[in-house]
Scaffold this active site. Structure first.
Site, short mmCIF file in Angstrom:
data_model
loop_
_atom_site.label_atom_id
_atom_site.label_comp_id
_atom_site.label_asym_id
_atom_site.label_seq_id
_atom_site.Cartn_x
_atom_site.Cartn_y
_atom_site.Cartn_z
N LYS A 259 41.03 30.93 31.19
CA LYS A 259 41.39 32.11 30.45
C LYS A 259 41.80 32.14 28.95
CE LYS A 259 43.56 34.45 34.59
NZ LYS A 259 42.82 35.83 34.43
N ARG A 333 39.51 37.19 44.93
CA ARG A 333 38.65 37.52 46.10
C ARG A 333 38.47 36.52 47.19
NH1 ARG A 333 34.52 39.80 41.81
NH2 ARG A 333 36.53 39.98 40.46
#
Length: 486
Positions: A259, A333
């Site tokens: 990130k 996920r």
């Protein structure tokens, strides 16, 4: 200190209309409060305050707060109970003013809804200052009068549940590691005889063949934990439970798909899903809700290292499906895939998972509401009705086949962990991915990325991690327990 509510009059120039507690206090001080209010300026607008000193020896400082219109109820446009929201906001502002005056105790006018008043007080005063030497003075809110003490107490418990989630999300990632998170929740539940907490180590996760979860965890030096909570509040301990599943990434660097550094510190709260569902169970236990709840939280860090997932790697989930990890920052996920497979072991009435899953959810709804993807209209209705009461809103999002095709069309594996059109419908493709691990007919996925933190949007929460939608999950569980009772 004392916080009293006043309604705005229908006509701008009308005399102030007090709550019954306000009226009683005004009588006690021979009408001085009303008099001072009328000479101190224009009528009080919603959420605005005035402070008066020296009116009564028991209350050296009295804060009068504007509650807005008297009979504000459910606002269909806003999808919440406006009266309750007005009370929460007004009481929070009043209590903070008492705190600024460094008065250690405040009595709060129930304003016609003691639960909402208690929530406003307890949520409004909360602040994470564990690690500071200079702390704001602690203030204890109490109910003024005794008429609604049961509703007040319920509000305190609801708010303390959300504050627990806020505490866990706000704490630095070196303080709330996977094991520390699990131990903190275990300690909160220690006093309940009808709760069992299992802190499952990495070896157990491996025997469960949770390859997707382990692939994320292996990049970090912190070992992963699978937290499993059983709250048996139902009349029959064999009754089908409500299963809550929460994403527990205690720090998310993005892994190899790193990130940007600006704002990365906020990723200490990427375990917001685990924080809200575990806090909801602590609250349910405190309220002795008559139903069985199981909580599941896969906990780990997502870090870049020589052992981390690489873009293009293929991992195998618990149900045997293979997943191409095209972006290591779509890691939540992967944890949830395995936890959702495991959730099917419990013959659940409903499975509800919560996760700070996608930046796309924040783009879609901002902090106004939690996005809900569900295969069950029954489940949706319960969540939606709960959120109208709590003011912590939910909004239904689509689970179309359209999105499923975008994650199943994958060159190397059964599924890709990102949609093939990259950013398009990112929250929806993430939900479609999760749906591939669900066979239960009542399942809902709550994407809470947009409601993770609060700047100034929710007036009764300070700036910082929000702990949303803990109260909505609790209210939802309470409604479900009434359902099974009837």
């Amino acid at each position: 200190g004392l916080v009293l509510g006043v309604y705005s009059s229908e006509k701008d120039e009308g005399a102030a209309q007090f709550t019954s507690a306000g009226d009683a206090f005004d009588t006690l001080v021979s009408g001085k409060l009303r008099e001072l209010l009328s000479v101190s300026g224009p009528p009080l607008k919603k959420g605005k305050t005035r402070i008066f000193h020296g009116l009564h020896q028991d209350f050296p400082s009295v804060v009068v707060v504007g509650l807005g219109k008297k009979n504000a109820g459910v606002n269909d446009q806003e999808n919440w109970n406006e009266g309750k929201e007005n009370i929460r906001a007004a009481v929070a502002v009043g209590c903070r003013q008492i705190q600024d005056l460094e008065i250690p105790c405040v009595e709060v006018d129930p304003c016609g809804d003691a639960q909402a008043a208690a929530e406003g007080a307890v949520l409004g005063l909360h602040e994470y200052n564990e690690l500071k030497q200079k702390k704001k003075p602690a203030v204890t809110p109490q109910l003024h009068g005794s008429a609604e003490s049961e509703a007040w107490q319920k509000g305190v418990i609801y708010a303390e549940g959300q504050n627990l989630a806020r505490y866990l999300m706000e704490a630095p990632a070196n303080y709330i590691t996977p094991i520390k998170f699990a131990e903190h929740i275990e300690q909160k539940l220690r006093s309940f005889s009808n709760v069992k907490v299992h802190i499952r180590p990495e070896s157990w996760i491996a025997t469960q063949q949770m390859g997707a979860f382990l692939s994320v965890a292996k990049g970090s030096a912190e070992p992963p934990i699978f937290l499993e909570i059983h709250y048996l509040g139902g009349a029959n301990t064999n009754d089908s439970p409500l299963v809550f599943v929460g994403k527990g990434v205690t720090f998310d660097s993005g892994g190899i798909s790193l990130k940007p550094s600006s704002g990365m510190d906020a990723m200490r709260a990427d375990m917001g899903g685990a924080a809200t569902v575990c806090s909801a169970i602590v609250t349910a236990a405190t309220l002795s809700l008559p139903l069985n709840i199981i909580g599941l939280a896969p906990l780990c860090e997502n870090m870049p290292s020589g052992k981390a997932n690489k873009p293009g790697d293929v991992v195998r989930a618990k149900n045997g499906k293979t997943i191409q990890v095209d972006n290591t920052d779509a890691e939540g996920r992967l944890l949830l895939a395995d936890a959702l497979c495991y959730a099917h072991n419990f013959n659940a009435r409903a499975i509800v998972n919560a996760a700070t899953l996608t930046g796309a959810m924040d783009v879609a709804l901002g902090s106004a509401a939690t996005g809900v993807f569900t295969n069950s209209s029954w489940l949706w209705t319960h969540l939606y009705e709960a959120s109208i009461l709590t003011g912590d809103r939910v909004w239904r999002m689509p689970l179309f086949e359209h999105y499923t095709k975008q994650v199943t069309d994958c060159p190397l594996a059964d599924l890709s962990n990102i949609g093939k059109y990259s950013r398009a419908g990112g929250a929806c493709t993430a939900a479609a991915f999760l749906k591939e691990f669900v066979t239960a007919s009542h399942w809902a996925h709550l994407d809470i990325a947009g409601v993770m933190s609060n700047k100034d949007e929710v007036p009764y929460l300070r700036k910082g991690m929000a702990g949303r939608p803990t109260r909505t999950l609790v209210e939802f569980a309470a409604r479900l327990s009434q359902d099974s009772h009837n």
